[in-house]
Motif scaffolding. Structure first.
Motif, PDB file in Angstrom:
ATOM      1  N   MET A 160       0.813  -1.380   0.092  1.00  0.00           N
ATOM      2  CA  MET A 160       0.036   0.080  -0.251  1.00  0.00           C
ATOM      3  C   MET A 160       0.785   1.416   0.029  1.00  0.00           C
ATOM      4  O   MET A 160       0.495   2.242  -0.706  1.00  0.00           O
ATOM      5  N   ALA A 161       1.794   1.303   0.783  1.00  0.00           N
ATOM      6  CA  ALA A 161       2.823   2.506   0.688  1.00  0.00           C
ATOM      7  C   ALA A 161       3.417   2.745  -0.673  1.00  0.00           C
ATOM      8  O   ALA A 161       3.438   3.956  -1.107  1.00  0.00           O
ATOM      9  N   GLN A 162       3.724   1.709  -1.442  1.00  0.00           N
ATOM     10  CA  GLN A 162       4.195   2.024  -2.750  1.00  0.00           C
ATOM     11  C   GLN A 162       3.049   2.548  -3.626  1.00  0.00           C
ATOM     12  O   GLN A 162       3.166   3.606  -4.594  1.00  0.00           O
ATOM     13  N   VAL A 163       1.838   1.978  -3.509  1.00  0.00           N
ATOM     14  CA  VAL A 163       0.619   2.601  -4.317  1.00  0.00           C
ATOM     15  C   VAL A 163       0.577   4.037  -3.904  1.00  0.00           C
ATOM     16  O   VAL A 163       0.162   5.094  -4.750  1.00  0.00           O
ATOM     17  N   ASP A 164       0.364   4.239  -2.493  1.00  0.00           N
ATOM     18  CA  ASP A 164       0.038   5.585  -2.210  1.00  0.00           C
ATOM     19  C   ASP A 164       1.071   6.529  -2.564  1.00  0.00           C
ATOM     20  O   ASP A 164       0.593   7.583  -2.948  1.00  0.00           O
ATOM     21  N   SER A 165       2.174   6.131  -2.353  1.00  0.00           N
ATOM     22  CA  SER A 165       3.375   7.170  -2.899  1.00  0.00           C
ATOM     23  C   SER A 165       3.148   7.367  -4.400  1.00  0.00           C
ATOM     24  O   SER A 165       3.316   8.563  -5.023  1.00  0.00           O
ATOM     25  N   TYR A 166       2.904   6.352  -5.354  1.00  0.00           N
ATOM     26  CA  TYR A 166       2.598   6.563  -6.838  1.00  0.00           C
ATOM     27  C   TYR A 166       1.496   7.549  -7.076  1.00  0.00           C
ATOM     28  O   TYR A 166       1.630   8.749  -7.637  1.00  0.00           O
ATOM     29  N   LEU A 167       0.276   7.259  -6.189  1.00  0.00           N
ATOM     30  CA  LEU A 167      -1.050   8.117  -6.300  1.00  0.00           C
ATOM     31  C   LEU A 167      -0.625   9.712  -5.920  1.00  0.00           C
ATOM     32  O   LEU A 167      -1.248  10.581  -6.285  1.00  0.00           O
ATOM     33  N   SER A 168       0.232   9.891  -4.788  1.00  0.00           N
ATOM     34  CA  SER A 168       0.555  10.971  -4.462  1.00  0.00           C
ATOM     35  C   SER A 168       1.197  12.035  -5.253  1.00  0.00           C
ATOM     36  O   SER A 168       0.756  13.049  -5.509  1.00  0.00           O
ATOM     37  N   LEU A 169       2.159  11.259  -6.015  1.00  0.00           N
ATOM     38  CA  LEU A 169       3.021  12.312  -7.056  1.00  0.00           C
ATOM     39  C   LEU A 169       2.156  12.297  -8.122  1.00  0.00           C
ATOM     40  O   LEU A 169       2.031  13.260  -8.846  1.00  0.00           O
ATOM     41  N   ASN A 170       1.172  11.348  -8.951  1.00  0.00           N
ATOM     42  CA  ASN A 170       0.761  11.390 -10.005  1.00  0.00           C
ATOM     43  C   ASN A 170      -0.821  11.899  -9.960  1.00  0.00           C
ATOM     44  O   ASN A 170      -1.375  12.394 -11.210  1.00  0.00           O
ATOM     45  N   VAL A 171      -1.431  11.663  -9.027  1.00  0.00           N
ATOM     46  CA  VAL A 171      -2.907  12.186  -9.002  1.00  0.00           C
ATOM     47  C   VAL A 171      -3.247  13.198  -7.792  1.00  0.00           C
ATOM     48  O   VAL A 171      -3.447  14.384  -8.261  1.00  0.00           O
ATOM     49  N   GLN A 196      -7.459   3.289 -22.238  1.00  0.00           N
ATOM     50  CA  GLN A 196      -7.233   1.964 -22.475  1.00  0.00           C
ATOM     51  C   GLN A 196      -6.406   1.391 -21.672  1.00  0.00           C
ATOM     52  O   GLN A 196      -5.392   1.964 -21.338  1.00  0.00           O
ATOM     53  N   PRO A 197      -6.760   0.144 -21.320  1.00  0.00           N
ATOM     54  CA  PRO A 197      -5.624  -0.654 -20.346  1.00  0.00           C
ATOM     55  C   PRO A 197      -4.731  -1.405 -20.947  1.00  0.00           C
ATOM     56  O   PRO A 197      -4.790  -1.681 -22.228  1.00  0.00           O
ATOM     57  N   PHE A 198      -3.407  -1.066 -20.272  1.00  0.00           N
ATOM     58  CA  PHE A 198      -2.313  -1.769 -20.800  1.00  0.00           C
ATOM     59  C   PHE A 198      -1.545  -2.793 -19.787  1.00  0.00           C
ATOM     60  O   PHE A 198      -1.668  -2.388 -18.384  1.00  0.00           O
ATOM     61  N   ARG A 199      -1.641  -3.953 -20.115  1.00  0.00           N
ATOM     62  CA  ARG A 199      -1.185  -4.789 -19.046  1.00  0.00           C
ATOM     63  C   ARG A 199       0.079  -4.635 -18.492  1.00  0.00           C
ATOM     64  O   ARG A 199       0.997  -4.273 -19.253  1.00  0.00           O
ATOM     65  N   SER A 200       0.199  -5.020 -17.253  1.00  0.00           N
ATOM     66  CA  SER A 200       1.316  -4.651 -16.572  1.00  0.00           C
ATOM     67  C   SER A 200       1.568  -3.118 -16.250  1.00  0.00           C
ATOM     68  O   SER A 200       2.571  -2.574 -15.536  1.00  0.00           O
ATOM     69  N   TRP A 201       0.544  -2.153 -16.782  1.00  0.00           N
ATOM     70  CA  TRP A 201       0.819  -0.656 -16.479  1.00  0.00           C
ATOM     71  C   TRP A 201      -0.341  -0.380 -15.531  1.00  0.00           C
ATOM     72  O   TRP A 201      -1.094   0.760 -15.501  1.00  0.00           O
ATOM     73  N   GLY A 202      -0.784  -1.074 -14.682  1.00  0.00           N
ATOM     74  CA  GLY A 202      -1.793  -0.929 -13.688  1.00  0.00           C
ATOM     75  C   GLY A 202      -1.767   0.516 -13.125  1.00  0.00           C
ATOM     76  O   GLY A 202      -2.734   1.266 -13.045  1.00  0.00           O
ATOM     77  N   LEU A 203      -0.626   0.762 -12.577  1.00  0.00           N
ATOM     78  CA  LEU A 203      -0.488   1.979 -11.803  1.00  0.00           C
ATOM     79  C   LEU A 203      -0.548   3.220 -12.784  1.00  0.00           C
ATOM     80  O   LEU A 203      -1.330   4.273 -12.540  1.00  0.00           O
ATOM     81  N   TYR A 204       0.018   3.120 -14.009  1.00  0.00           N
ATOM     82  CA  TYR A 204       0.326   4.358 -14.690  1.00  0.00           C
ATOM     83  C   TYR A 204      -1.111   4.600 -15.327  1.00  0.00           C
ATOM     84  O   TYR A 204      -1.900   5.760 -15.248  1.00  0.00           O
ATOM     85  N   CYS A 205      -1.881   3.626 -16.008  1.00  0.00           N
ATOM     86  CA  CYS A 205      -3.171   3.337 -16.278  1.00  0.00           C
ATOM     87  C   CYS A 205      -4.256   4.309 -15.366  1.00  0.00           C
ATOM     88  O   CYS A 205      -5.058   5.116 -15.579  1.00  0.00           O
ATOM     89  N   THR A 206      -4.067   3.755 -14.124  1.00  0.00           N
ATOM     90  CA  THR A 206      -4.931   4.163 -12.941  1.00  0.00           C
ATOM     91  C   THR A 206      -4.597   5.847 -12.732  1.00  0.00           C
ATOM     92  O   THR A 206      -5.756   6.492 -12.585  1.00  0.00           O
ATOM     93  N   GLY A 207      -3.632   6.050 -12.592  1.00  0.00           N
ATOM     94  CA  GLY A 207      -3.138   7.333 -12.337  1.00  0.00           C
ATOM     95  C   GLY A 207      -3.687   8.272 -13.562  1.00  0.00           C
ATOM     96  O   GLY A 207      -4.257   9.516 -13.210  1.00  0.00           O
ATOM     97  N   LYS A 208      -3.623   7.875 -14.798  1.00  0.00           N
ATOM     98  CA  LYS A 208      -3.839   8.768 -15.891  1.00  0.00           C
ATOM     99  C   LYS A 208      -5.618   8.753 -15.909  1.00  0.00           C
ATOM    100  O   LYS A 208      -6.169   9.858 -16.469  1.00  0.00           O
ATOM    101  N   ALA A 209      -6.045   7.690 -15.598  1.00  0.00           N
ATOM    102  CA  ALA A 209      -7.557   7.534 -15.922  1.00  0.00           C
ATOM    103  C   ALA A 209      -8.366   8.566 -14.771  1.00  0.00           C
ATOM    104  O   ALA A 209      -9.141   9.324 -14.941  1.00  0.00           O
ATOM    105  N   ALA A 210      -7.587   8.542 -13.568  1.00  0.00           N
ATOM    106  CA  ALA A 210      -8.074   9.436 -12.516  1.00  0.00           C
ATOM    107  C   ALA A 210      -7.877  10.708 -12.740  1.00  0.00           C
ATOM    108  O   ALA A 210      -8.703  11.635 -12.324  1.00  0.00           O
ATOM    109  N   ARG A 211      -6.628  11.146 -13.437  1.00  0.00           N
ATOM    110  CA  ARG A 211      -6.606  12.513 -13.546  1.00  0.00           C
ATOM    111  C   ARG A 211      -7.545  12.926 -14.633  1.00  0.00           C
ATOM    112  O   ARG A 211      -8.138  14.142 -14.689  1.00  0.00           O
ATOM    113  N   GLU A 212      -7.533  12.287 -15.693  1.00  0.00           N
ATOM    114  CA  GLU A 212      -8.806  12.705 -16.711  1.00  0.00           C
ATOM    115  C   GLU A 212      -9.951  12.945 -16.341  1.00  0.00           C
ATOM    116  O   GLU A 212     -10.630  13.968 -16.429  1.00  0.00           O
TER     117      GLU A 212
END
Length: 265
Positions: free
Chosen positions: A121-132, A166-182
């Motif tokens: 969860m810390a890794q995911v939270d850190s990613y979303l903090s920077l990107n969203v 669009q979903p890209f396999r193994s790009w879960g964090l990146y796709c999630t961040g970009k979709a949330a921002r959109e």
């Protein structure tokens, strides 16, 4: 409506400005603002930022009165947002007629893992903090600091991606961040009818992030696609894509909240 000749006498804030697409954006914007404008360039890399600052200050635009300020900061941290806003307020002049924020800062995330592997969860939270979170909170602070009034245009650009749609396999964090921002910026466009909001997908760019994608992507089909694009010379230059974004902004024909892809311009 004919395209505008320039972006006006503007305060323009660009995050992730030291390299790649952000650097190209800073260069393009500097040529399209009127004398007396100010750029606030934000990135984590101090040496790269200061090199860009010197280049723009010595350019024709710089000699004509463009002010270039830099903030060395990690936008994923709250104290960094304070430093950015302090610099923005100091750079703003009352006779400026345009405030523009370009949310470009982003990271790819750990593309060596599939969604089932993202249990930290810390890794995911850190990613979303920077990107969203950072994009949301910085945008909100800019809008609060420079409220709507007669004679002031306000624009917000979200640097998006096909991965927002669009979903890209193994790009879960990146796709999630970009979709949330959109979606976040679509909501903003609905809430603020006087604000011009654009999500721009710059396409597959020849950058360090693309190199990371070719090297570390877990899904072999996605990895092969990016490697083939690089080998066949199909990656776009940051300069070309950023110039197309400038055209979209100057033409000003998009519906606020729209997603515009580089290949649609």
């Amino acid at each position: 409506m004919s395209p505008a000749a320039d972006l006006g006498r503007a305060l323009c804030i660009i995050t992730g400005a030291s390299r790649g697409f952000g650097r190209a954006l800073a260069q393009n914007v500097s040529r399209l603002v009127q004398p007396g404008s100010a750029l606030v360039l934000v990135a984590r890399s101090g040496p790269d930022l200061r090199t860009l600052q010197a280049e723009l200050t010595e350019s024709e635009a710089g000699r004509a009165g463009l002010k270039v300020e830099v903030v060395v900061a990690d936008v994923g941290k709250a104290e960094s947002l304070e430093n950015i806003m302090r610099t923005c307020r100091e750079a703003f002049c009352e006779d400026m007629d345009h405030v523009m924020l370009i949310n470009n800062a982003a990271s790819l995330g750990d593309v060596s893992k599939y969604v089932k592997d993202l249990s930290d969860m810390a890794q995911v939270d850190s990613y979303l903090s920077l990107n969203v979170s950072s994009a949301l909170c910085l945008t909100a602070r800019v809008l609060q600091a420079f409220p709507q009034h007669a004679g002031l245009r306000r624009s917000v650009v979200n640097v998006s991606s096909l991965c927002a749609l669009q979903p890209f396999r193994s790009w879960g964090l990146y796709c999630t961040g970009k979709a949330a921002r959109e979606m976040m910026f679509k909501v903003l466009a609905e809430e603020e009818p006087d604000l011009r909001v654009l999500s721009y997908s710059p396409g597959p760019l020849d950058t360090e992030m693309q190199l990371e994608a070719r090297s570390k992507t877990a899904d072999l089909s996605i990895k092969k696609t990016f490697s083939s694009m690089f080998a066949q010379g199909q990656l776009l230059t940051c300069e070309m894509s950023s110039a197309r974004l400038m055209k979209v902004l100057l033409d000003d024909k998009f519906t606020s909240g729209d997603h515009v892809d580089v290949f649609d311009v």
